[in-house]
Design an enzyme around this catalytic site. Sequence first.
Site, short mmCIF file in Angstrom:
data_model
loop_
_atom_site.label_atom_id
_atom_site.label_comp_id
_atom_site.label_asym_id
_atom_site.label_seq_id
_atom_site.Cartn_x
_atom_site.Cartn_y
_atom_site.Cartn_z
N LYS A 161 0.84 -1.20 0.00
CA LYS A 161 0.00 0.00 0.00
C LYS A 161 0.88 1.25 0.00
O LYS A 161 0.69 2.15 -0.79
CB LYS A 161 -0.91 -0.04 1.22
CG LYS A 161 -1.83 1.13 1.36
CD LYS A 161 -2.77 0.94 2.55
CE LYS A 161 -3.52 2.25 2.83
NZ LYS A 161 -4.42 2.14 3.97
N GLU A 214 10.57 -4.50 4.50
CA GLU A 214 10.66 -5.91 4.13
C GLU A 214 10.36 -6.08 2.63
O GLU A 214 11.08 -6.78 1.90
CB GLU A 214 9.66 -6.77 4.92
CG GLU A 214 9.98 -6.92 6.39
CD GLU A 214 9.31 -5.87 7.25
OE1 GLU A 214 9.02 -4.76 6.75
OE2 GLU A 214 9.09 -6.16 8.44
N GLY A 272 -4.78 -2.09 5.12
CA GLY A 272 -3.99 -3.22 4.63
C GLY A 272 -4.64 -4.57 4.90
O GLY A 272 -4.74 -5.43 4.03
N ARG A 273 -5.14 -4.75 6.12
CA ARG A 273 -5.71 -6.05 6.48
C ARG A 273 -7.12 -6.25 5.92
O ARG A 273 -7.75 -7.27 6.17
CB ARG A 273 -5.68 -6.23 8.00
CG ARG A 273 -6.32 -5.09 8.78
CD ARG A 273 -5.95 -5.15 10.26
NE ARG A 273 -6.41 -4.01 11.02
CZ ARG A 273 -5.75 -2.87 11.16
NH1 ARG A 273 -4.59 -2.70 10.56
NH2 ARG A 273 -6.23 -1.90 11.89
N GLU A 320 -4.57 -7.02 14.75
CA GLU A 320 -4.06 -5.69 14.39
C GLU A 320 -5.20 -4.67 14.48
O GLU A 320 -4.97 -3.49 14.72
CB GLU A 320 -3.45 -5.70 12.97
CG GLU A 320 -2.45 -4.56 12.76
CD GLU A 320 -1.69 -4.64 11.43
OE1 GLU A 320 -2.32 -4.41 10.39
OE2 GLU A 320 -0.48 -4.92 11.45
N HIS A 371 -5.00 -34.00 17.22
CA HIS A 371 -3.91 -34.86 17.69
C HIS A 371 -2.76 -34.03 18.26
O HIS A 371 -1.63 -34.51 18.36
CB HIS A 371 -3.42 -35.74 16.54
CG HIS A 371 -4.50 -36.68 16.09
ND1 HIS A 371 -4.68 -37.93 16.63
CD2 HIS A 371 -5.49 -36.51 15.18
CE1 HIS A 371 -5.72 -38.51 16.06
NE2 HIS A 371 -6.23 -37.67 15.17
N LYS A 409 9.60 -1.02 14.41
CA LYS A 409 10.20 -0.64 13.11
C LYS A 409 11.28 0.40 13.33
O LYS A 409 12.37 0.32 12.75
CB LYS A 409 9.13 0.02 12.21
CG LYS A 409 8.12 -0.90 11.60
CD LYS A 409 7.30 -0.08 10.57
CE LYS A 409 6.00 -0.76 10.22
NZ LYS A 409 5.11 0.06 9.41
#
Length: 548
Positions: A207, A213, A269-270, A355, A386, A510
């Site tokens: 965005k 990253e 973003g999410r 978030e 399990h 950050k």
Amino acid sequence: MTQQLTETAQWQALSKHREAFGDTHLRELFATDPQRAGRYTLNVGDLSVDFSKQLITDETLSLLLELAQARGVEPLRDAMFAGEKINVTEDRAVLHVALRAPRGASIEVDGENVVPGVHEVLDRMGVFAEKVRSGEWKGATGERIRNVVNIGIGGSDLGPAMAYEALKEYSRRDLTFRFVSNVDGADLYEATRDLAAAETLFVISSKTFTTVETITNATSAKQWVLEALGGDESAVAKHFVAVSTNAAEVSKFGIDTENMFGFWDWVGGRYSFDSAIGLSLMIAIGPERFGEMLAGFHTVDEHFRNTPLAQNVPALLGLLGVWYGSFFDAQTHAVLPYSHYLSRFSAYLQQLDMESNGKSVQRDGEPVAWQTGPIVWGTPGTNGQHAYYQLIHQGTKIIPADFIGFAEPVTAAADPRGAHHDMLTANFLAQTEALAFGKTKEEVEAEGTAAPIVPHRVFKGNHPTTTILAPKLTPSVLGQLVALYEHKVFTQGAIWNINSFDQWGVELGKVLAKKIEPELTADGTPLPDAHDSSTNALVAKYRELRGR
Ligand code: F6P
């Protein structure tokens, strides 16, 4: 200032009700009400949502609904749909619902209808996706594209990666799709080591187009392509496209803005994989199926927008979360899909929920004095059975859980003997039954269990679950499921009076990483003494281990 949540009459009534509810057992609630399952099952789109195995009565529900009323869930919802700037800390509208509004709908931000712009981008994405799928889009050496690598992180990765995994069977199996997010070089290395650069397209999804990253991975990917293809920079235009709101940074990176697909600051973003962030997914499943997914989202949007709260499924799911978080001290919420294709679903929901609602101040900046968002987790059944289900059944913690299952497998090819899907479904249903009703001491004894073992084999039950059953995992059903959780998260944010649409909590780490990074290098940087003694020592140890 809004009245504090815990001081409202509705909250206090819920507190009293909780005391009276005590250890009321689901066995009792079902025994006294033969209609319970029917009364507590609602439908939205293709989803049948059974919350009868929740620790609630009609009174619980009516008190929760009164709370929702008092906290203004409906006006806030209407403000969202009206394009008001309800993301108060960033002064932005919150309009992911516009991303799936049908052509011809009108949703305005600052007096401008945003829907035509949404469809313009969808149309451009469709044309581009078809060019890649048909082989018309060629790499720099004239090869057709056979591999698509999405580079992004957070909302620019989790959504498309989850949805690609979920809808893989609807995808072009002759094309390879990979998703790179981690700045750990291993991620990009593993994603590209067996690919031919000449046949590989990178979709750089960010965005802001400033996320370190993503820019680091994109820069390395560019180097990988240029090294493999002879170093001619013009190859970038054929092997890189961008999805972003930041044209200036995209072009600075070297991507032709002709090959950029935009979105808007009112898409968080999410909440973005149904925007251009879904480009790699659209290439995989095709524009038509992408459209079906958007229609699925829209079905649940309309339900959330128009249905009275008492029948409003996402609102009710949100209210149940409030009930457990504050009145039962539940710290977590498990989402347990009985579909292998939904293996990334809980990871996706972690960002969506945590978030959004991992906040401890109210919209006006006042601290909250109540629980907010839960820790969301889970993996597909039956594997979890399990592993960690033991703790859900017999541990000391309360773990409300959503079980998601499907009547039909995605493909008959996945069940050629007809043995798998019924077994999967039997497990899906058995777990919520066992969690709700357990097994009493008397029942264990009646099986002839040796006395010292009896307490170990007792299941107290009364573990709350919601069961979501859909006919089949399709693009539309996936859209419906995601929208269901989006609006659940919205409802909770409204009740807690927090801003579900910012994420300042990611900033500090950050900033500190930027400060630490040069301290790790060997270019004569003095060992740091500006941090706490633990961080200083860890930097020193790292340098020692790296021989710096
Ligand atoms: O983690 C913070 C965050 O801003 C997320 O909200 C977002 O999804 C992610 O980083 C990626 O951001 P961008 O799409 O701008 O690269």
